[in-house]
Design a protein around this motif. Sequence first.
Motif, PDB file in Angstrom:
ATOM      1  N   SER A 242      20.665  -7.465 -15.132  1.00  0.00           N
ATOM      2  CA  SER A 242      20.045  -8.791 -15.199  1.00  0.00           C
ATOM      3  C   SER A 242      19.269  -8.989 -16.493  1.00  0.00           C
ATOM      4  O   SER A 242      18.969 -10.110 -16.872  1.00  0.00           O
ATOM      5  N   LEU A 245      20.678 -11.571 -18.901  1.00  0.00           N
ATOM      6  CA  LEU A 245      20.795 -13.001 -18.573  1.00  0.00           C
ATOM      7  C   LEU A 245      20.165 -13.910 -19.636  1.00  0.00           C
ATOM      8  O   LEU A 245      20.781 -14.913 -20.007  1.00  0.00           O
ATOM      9  N   GLY A 299      20.591 -15.919 -11.549  1.00  0.00           N
ATOM     10  CA  GLY A 299      21.546 -16.246 -12.617  1.00  0.00           C
ATOM     11  C   GLY A 299      22.694 -17.113 -12.114  1.00  0.00           C
ATOM     12  O   GLY A 299      23.170 -18.020 -12.814  1.00  0.00           O
ATOM     13  N   VAL A 304      23.997 -19.446 -15.210  1.00  0.00           N
ATOM     14  CA  VAL A 304      24.161 -18.506 -16.332  1.00  0.00           C
ATOM     15  C   VAL A 304      25.335 -17.572 -16.026  1.00  0.00           C
ATOM     16  O   VAL A 304      26.132 -17.236 -16.892  1.00  0.00           O
ATOM     17  N   ILE A 305      25.454 -17.166 -14.757  1.00  0.00           N
ATOM     18  CA  ILE A 305      26.640 -16.436 -14.285  1.00  0.00           C
ATOM     19  C   ILE A 305      27.581 -17.483 -13.696  1.00  0.00           C
ATOM     20  O   ILE A 305      27.177 -18.316 -12.893  1.00  0.00           O
TER      21      ILE A 305
END
Length: 451
Positions: A242, A245, A299, A304-305
Amino acid sequence: MTEFDLVLRARRAVLPTGEQPASVAVTGGRIAAIGAFDAPVSAARTVELRADEVLLPGMVDTHVHVNEPGRTEWEGFASATRAAAAGGVTTIVDMPLNSLPPTVDVPALHTKRAVAAAKAYVDVGFWGGAIPGNINELKGLHEEGVFGFKCFLLDSGVPEFPPLSPADLVEYLTAIHEFDGLMIVHAEDAGAIEHSPAAHGSGYEGFLRSRPRGAENTAIAHVIEAARWTGARVHILHLSSSDALPMIASAKRDGVRLTVETCPHYLVFDAEEIAAGATQFKCCPPIREPENRDLLWQGLADGVIDCIVSDHSPCTPELKQLDTGDFGVAWGGIAGLQVALPAVWTEAKQRGFALTDVARWMSATPAALAGLDHKGGLVVGRDADLAVIAPDETFTVDAAQLRHRNPITPYAGRTLAGVVRQTWLRGEELVGDETRGRLLSRSDALQPAVT
Ligand SMILES: [Zn+2]
């Protein structure tokens, strides 16, 4: 005269716009109309879902290691595609390594297609591989219909699929950018891993220390900058750290052509609960701490993901070293294709997410990643690939009952919500043994999509 081949009526259907009652009419394997639950349409066959069932688009899993030919005892097309169907997955895209030959040139792609053709129970596409020495094969593979190219930045675990150096990566991205291809990257840095204490013995902690977040962070930073320099499209596979991120978010803000996936096991398990010798949990990059898992969910929530895919990478019980429980020598790879949807849904539900989120992460976005415009949603004109699930019904995973070739999975014994009751492929329910899967090519490839 009937208007359509089939109509499914669902009190709860997950459309791209949200969940609502709907009827989905199908003709010629494609979604022909979507209307109200009780829309007055006539069809040769009508299926009304039960009150506790939800209609979803079939899941699209773009990260599956089928391993056939060559290592079929690890997994094969017959077992993998049946496991997919049982798990509500209607499309898989096969990774280029662990099979022999690896998919690193056009003849190897032809070999893999020939093997898969008769055994595909769901639709199957292929990634190509980028390894030292095959830069001149990439354009041919692209034109032949692979969805992109996978590379490693450190030892892949198999000798026939060596990694690219950081300098190679820039050169290969430059080549791929010329035909606007896609590079998908196993992002762990070789140097960072070499300088970490080697994994040995049965303790999970030691394994975790051998694959630190820094190895992922360093590699991802390089991939981002290489994408920025070259303009190429890149995708980070199986994000676990993480820490990465914020730099991913920043690169996306800057317009770097970057997408990112994570996997169910990073979202479900935490390192602290992995028992000594439980090598069924070993994968690379590794499952990390609970606070890392929370940030991965954040995320996903933030966008973001982009997507969740299984990274189904099984092997035989011998190679998993279940007898010795040695994390240093056990094969790194998790088997989870069939249970990916319920595993993610179980955790997502507890965190306040909806099935619309799960369908976006596990169907729409992976389909878009691969350019599969005709998959990934309950949308008129797309393939009628459907999953019917009972989201509130629970079951306990019995590894021996799964369709995976080998009965080893870290999900064994876990109680999950979301029972897949039916899976439909292009308007036909997948029951019995008849194989209806097709081999898929990149939509704009010169080759026809159907063999
Ligand atoms: Zn993988």
